[in-house]
Write an enzyme that holds these catalytic residues in place. Sequence first.
Site: not given
Ligand code: NG1
Ligand code: ZN
Length: 533
Positions: A63, A284, A376, A378, A502, A504, A510
């Site tokens: 990605s 995406d 989301e 993002n 935490a 993922g 965060r």
């Molecule tokens: P994590 O690292 O769990 O915050 C990040 C993005 C999610 C999602 C995942 C990929 C933020 C705050 N977090 O997750 O929205 O896109 O990566 O699946 O943008």
């Molecule tokens: Zn992507």
Amino acid sequence: MDAKFLAASEKHPIVEGHVFQYGTAGFRMKADLLDGVTFRVGLLAGLRSRKLNSTIGIMITASHNPFPDNGVKVVDPSGDMLEQEWEAFATQLVNAKSHDDLLKTYKELASKLKIDLGAPGDVIYARDTRPSGRKLVAALSDAFEATDTPYHDCGILTTPQLHYMTRCINTSGTPQAYGEPTEEGYYKKFADAFVKALKGRKVQGDLIVDCSNGVGGPKLSQFLKHVPRDKTGFKVKIVNDDVLRPELLNQESGADFVKTKQRAPPSPKPVPGARYCSFDGDADRLIYYWTDPDTGFFMLDGDRISSLAASFIADLVRSAGLDQELRIGVVQTAYANGASTNYIEKHLQLPVVCTPTGVKHLHHAAMKFDIGCYFEANGHGTVLFSIDARRAFRDTEPQSPAQKDALDTLAAVSDLVNQTVGDALSDMLLVEVILAHKKWSLKDWATTYTDLPNRLVKVEVANKDAFTTYDAERRLENPPGLQDKIDECVKKYTNGRAFARASGTENACRVYAEAATRSEADELAARVAEYVN
Ligand code: NG1
Ligand code: ZN
């Protein structure tokens, strides 16, 4: 079979000293760690396809991550993400200690899950433009050859195109047939729906699309060949589409850059007033923006796309006379700006559900509505339409031209939005259709509500697993006492909201904070980050 299996596994050893985990984005890491992981994911996909007697998809992509990374994730028959229970099986197979141990785990899973290893099975796969993907798909084909699993290499595709293909193959010949399972079929479906959803209207002004130097560039260019310019007025300029120099992927461009840096890509130099959007590296995610000659950069992120789509669709549902019949809802995560949640609940009068981070959670919550809109912040998201909703658009007998118009537009919109997963191309077409219907510029869209100033900070911690949450990640259960401290602190700020969780996908915590003013949001984030640290 055993000898063939072991010989293939020996060609794709796992790098020792790592514990791998199937996370929200599958397995994602430096590409040179992924060969053995990918081989084993191939084995898992074969098992799942035999279990379900359906085609399973695999996407090789990292990605928005930098070019040395790559990743592998599994797509379920409906085009949805891999079912959660199977994530654990994937983790189990990938962490098998030796080739023999792998064979043993594979057979144990087959017997535990009552999988007939003689059943036909079928797996399709694709990759993005990363050169490391070439080696990884070879690991997949070796896994399929070793287990006599039929497979098909779909070549280079965007992530949502692979999700589309998977669903098309599995629904082919059923009343839920999704489309022709080819790349060409994908372009035709969305181009056709785009023309229909515009209903004779024309897109105003040019759109400049930054493709993050990823797979979205060549695919968008292919797609545009299917869109009649005279009928739609759709004029697109594609930028940052250099896929021949892989090191440029996601460099100073793309949806993730724009969202996290809160500025336009430096190249090409932004033209004041022009309408821009950015895809991420596997197309995406989608973010819109423009640079105002007076006030500077302004971004329209996933929350904005979500509220725009929900507002447009809810109006159409009312005009179609279906508002008593169909339940519309919006799904967000805790990262959604509080002003967007407030706008959707108070102004649009639509229910908002909050889920933990990760698209699978949002997707499943959205499926509970007749029309479920999820994004989301993002820029990853889509709008899901139930079978009942689609039937109502098709079968309701219109009593007036206005009602017919609304029903036709809803039917076209439900075809226009990729039903499998967030899709930058399809979401972009949706936004363009809505702006054309409303005769809105990006500035008009931006005036619907004012974002609360917010700050997202990453805190490196010794052990992120010590931070456990509840209430859709909005509150900390552990470490003990920390949530009380955050609550005390938040109280002191007007419109204050803050949470810590935490990540993922990274080894960090965060912290997100928002408040009435920029300085308050920054201060609140800094204080909470200090507690977490
Ligand atoms: P994590 O690292 O769990 O915050 C990040 C993005 C999610 C999602 C995942 C990929 C933020 C705050 N977090 O997750 O929205 O896109 O990566 O699946 O943008
Ligand atoms: Zn992507």
